[in-house]
Design an enzyme around this catalytic site. Structure first.
Site, PDB file in Angstrom:
ATOM      1  N   PHE A 141       0.867  -1.189   0.000  1.00 47.92           N
ATOM      2  CA  PHE A 141       0.000   0.000   0.000  1.00 47.92           C
ATOM      3  C   PHE A 141       0.895   1.228   0.000  1.00 47.92           C
ATOM      4  O   PHE A 141       1.634   1.468   0.948  1.00 47.92           O
ATOM      5  CB  PHE A 141      -0.950   0.053   1.201  1.00 47.92           C
ATOM      6  CG  PHE A 141      -1.857   1.253   1.120  1.00 47.92           C
ATOM      7  CD1 PHE A 141      -3.048   1.196   0.404  1.00 47.92           C
ATOM      8  CD2 PHE A 141      -1.493   2.462   1.702  1.00 47.92           C
ATOM      9  CE1 PHE A 141      -3.863   2.324   0.281  1.00 47.92           C
ATOM     10  CE2 PHE A 141      -2.313   3.592   1.589  1.00 47.92           C
ATOM     11  CZ  PHE A 141      -3.494   3.516   0.875  1.00 47.92           C
ATOM     12  N   ASP A 226       9.435   2.882   1.954  1.00 54.50           N
ATOM     13  CA  ASP A 226       8.229   3.636   2.301  1.00 54.50           C
ATOM     14  C   ASP A 226       7.984   3.432   3.794  1.00 54.50           C
ATOM     15  O   ASP A 226       7.434   2.418   4.217  1.00 54.50           O
ATOM     16  CB  ASP A 226       7.036   3.152   1.467  1.00 54.50           C
ATOM     17  CG  ASP A 226       5.757   3.930   1.810  1.00 54.50           C
ATOM     18  OD1 ASP A 226       5.726   4.618   2.847  1.00 54.50           O
ATOM     19  OD2 ASP A 226       4.778   3.816   1.037  1.00 54.50           O
ATOM     20  N   LYS A 255       2.559  10.782   7.271  1.00 59.04           N
ATOM     21  CA  LYS A 255       1.733  10.531   8.459  1.00 59.04           C
ATOM     22  C   LYS A 255       2.231  11.256   9.714  1.00 59.04           C
ATOM     23  O   LYS A 255       1.951  12.426   9.862  1.00 59.04           O
ATOM     24  CB  LYS A 255       1.577   9.026   8.658  1.00 59.04           C
ATOM     25  CG  LYS A 255       0.712   8.425   7.528  1.00 59.04           C
ATOM     26  CD  LYS A 255       0.087   7.097   7.861  1.00 59.04           C
ATOM     27  CE  LYS A 255      -0.980   6.737   6.838  1.00 59.04           C
ATOM     28  NZ  LYS A 255      -0.589   5.766   5.836  1.00 59.04           N
TER      29      LYS A 255
HETATM   30  C1  LIG Z   1      -0.858   5.848   4.404  1.00 54.89           C
HETATM   31  C2  LIG Z   1       0.250   5.363   3.532  1.00 54.89           C
HETATM   32  C3  LIG Z   1       0.544   5.967   2.300  1.00 54.89           C
HETATM   33  C4  LIG Z   1      -0.307   7.075   1.725  1.00 54.89           C
HETATM   34  O1  LIG Z   1      -0.363   8.203   2.518  1.00 54.89           O
HETATM   35  P1  LIG Z   1      -1.542   9.290   2.298  1.00 54.89           P
HETATM   36  O2  LIG Z   1      -1.143  10.419   3.203  1.00 54.89           O
HETATM   37  O3  LIG Z   1      -2.827   8.642   2.688  1.00 54.89           O
HETATM   38  O4  LIG Z   1      -1.502   9.655   0.862  1.00 54.89           O
HETATM   39  C5  LIG Z   1       1.616   5.489   1.581  1.00 54.89           C
HETATM   40  N1  LIG Z   1       2.378   4.479   2.049  1.00 54.89           N
HETATM   41  C6  LIG Z   1       2.126   3.874   3.219  1.00 54.89           C
HETATM   42  C7  LIG Z   1       3.011   2.766   3.674  1.00 54.89           C
HETATM   43  C8  LIG Z   1       1.042   4.275   3.990  1.00 54.89           C
HETATM   44  O5  LIG Z   1       0.771   3.645   5.135  1.00 54.89           O
END
Ligand SMILES: *Cc1c(COP(=O)(O)O)cnc(C)c1O
Length: 401
Positions: A141, A226, A255
């Site tokens: 994700f 990520d 985040k």
């Molecule tokens: C939440 C998340 C995203 C996307 O972040 P948004 O601020 O919702 O666009 C990308 N990568 C990971 C691992 C995430 O948990």
């Protein structure tokens, strides 16, 4: 109708139904607790998917935001502002890197990482035009933009959004042989979550991340981690990669960087890698704005102390001990995770993840289900041990029946 029912009906009447929230309407929050419009209190065991690592209404973060609100909130990058140099320098230092490219949401930071890797591939590695390939993992994700969902394996996230962006290859997460085979001459980057959050808090087999690190270094491929959800204290370290001694070429952050106040994301890497951008080649109106920098600077200062990482380690050990004890009763079939972060698979007889989440809500605990039978537990790192224990008591009650 109750106030709650009223507000939910009103929301449904005038919003796109791209979410299926639990039927609770929050009006205030403090620390690890939220209060709904009818005065009921709930323990927040989701923490905005780790965006609220430092809790709701954190005093230090609110003070930093308030002070900046009085000064200047937005300049655009057309002009310099006085918070920007410290933000970049201190975030780079926290990451052990040199250079920062700020954005807003996580998906934008991932998009930025993709653009960085491609440009680096063409300008530095010497990949022929239009041929750059990025390897990603199944179950990933990385966000919701058209390019990012192009390499999702989740049909819900992907269906009916084509045509998809080409240039990505998907290999099974944790499969080193598949990773080795996927790395080709024109591969510019591997993009991985060191722990897959949305997939159900999946920790890869020990040794996988270091092996990918070695492979990518040997093949002149960028390793992009990520750490939007796994990073900034959640797992007990500043970065989840640290648990296996891995230093990637690129961190993708988001985040918690915005302290639960506003969206702040960034790509952090070497001067060489992020040096591929020239003026006008990438940007964002809000990226790196003064308010974002002021809040993120406080987040960075809090992480520098190590106290939140230590809390995540200690409380996380406690959380995982308790969950494993529950697993011994057969009500839970698997527990995964690291630090104050757990994916919990509920035994079929005890209900779906959604049903368990609803029953927990009725007992004053908020969690989020994922993939049918899984609930995810990721409390704010400021939660007290007593509150965490109370939350776990509610889970025991909910799974008793
Ligand atoms: C939440 C998340 C995203 C996307 O972040 P948004 O601020 O919702 O666009 C990308 N990568 C990971 C691992 C995430 O948990």
């Amino acid at each position: 109708m109750t106030a709650t029912e009223d507000l939910i009906a009103a929301a449904e009447a005038h919003s796109a139904h791209n979410y299926h929230p639990l039927p609770v309407v929050v009006s205030t929050a403090d620390g690890a607790w939220m209060t709904d419009v009818e005065g009921r209190r709930y323990l927040d065991l989701l923490a905005g998917y780790s965006a609220l690592n430092f809790g709701h209404g954190n005093r230090r973060l609110l003070d930093a935001a308030r002070a900046q609100l009085q000064r200047v909130t937005l300049t655009s990058r057309a002009f310099h502002h006085d918070r920007f140099p410290a933000f970049c320098a201190q975030l780079a230092e926290l990451c052990g890197m040199e250079t920062v490219l700020p954005m807003n949401t996580g998906a934008e930071a991932v998009e930025t990482a993709v653009k960085t890797a491609r440009k680096w591939g063409y300008r530095i590695k010497g990949v022929p035009a239009e041929m750059a390939k990025i390897v990603v993992a199944g179950g990933n994700f990385h966000g919701r933009t058209t390019t990012v969902i192009s390499f999702s394996t989740d049909p819900e996230a992907r269906a009916d959004y084509g045509p998809y962006t080409p240039g990505f290859e998907i290999v099974p997460y944790g499969d080193l042989t598949a990773m080795r085979q996927a790395l080709a001459e024109n591969t510019v980057a591997v993009l991985l979550e060191p722990i897959q959050g949305e997939s159900g808090v999946i920790v890869p087999p020990e040794g996988y991340l270091p092996a990918v690190r070695r492979l990518t270094r040997e093949r002149n491929v960028l390793f992009m981690a990520d750490e939007i959800q796994s990073g900034l204290g959640r797992t007990g370290r500043t970065f989840a990669c640290e648990h296996e001694g891995v230093v990637p070429d690129v961190y993708v952050l988001g985040k918690a960087l915005g302290g639960g106040i506003l969206p702040v994301s960034a790509v952090v890497s070497s001067a060489e890698v992020l040096g591929v951008f020239r003026p006008g080649e990438h940007g964002s109106t809000f990226g790196g704005n003064p308010l974002a920098c002021a809040v993120a600077l406080e987040v960075i200062a809090m992480l520098r102390s190590g106290e939140y990482q230590a809390r995540a380690t200690e409380l996380g050990a406690h959380l995982h001990r308790e969950l494993h004890a529950l697993a011994d009763t057969g009500r839970i079939t698997a527990v995964r995770g690291r630090g104050l972060w757990a994916g919990v698979d509920i035994a079929r007889a005890y209900g779906t993840g959604r049903e368990v989440s609803e029953r927990l809500m009725d007992r004053g605990v908020l969690v989020k289900d994922t993939h049918g039978s899984t609930i995810r537990i990721a409390p704010p790192l400021v939660i007290s041990e007593e509150d965490l224990d109370w939350g776990l008591d509610q889970l025991r009650v909910v799974l008793a029946g």
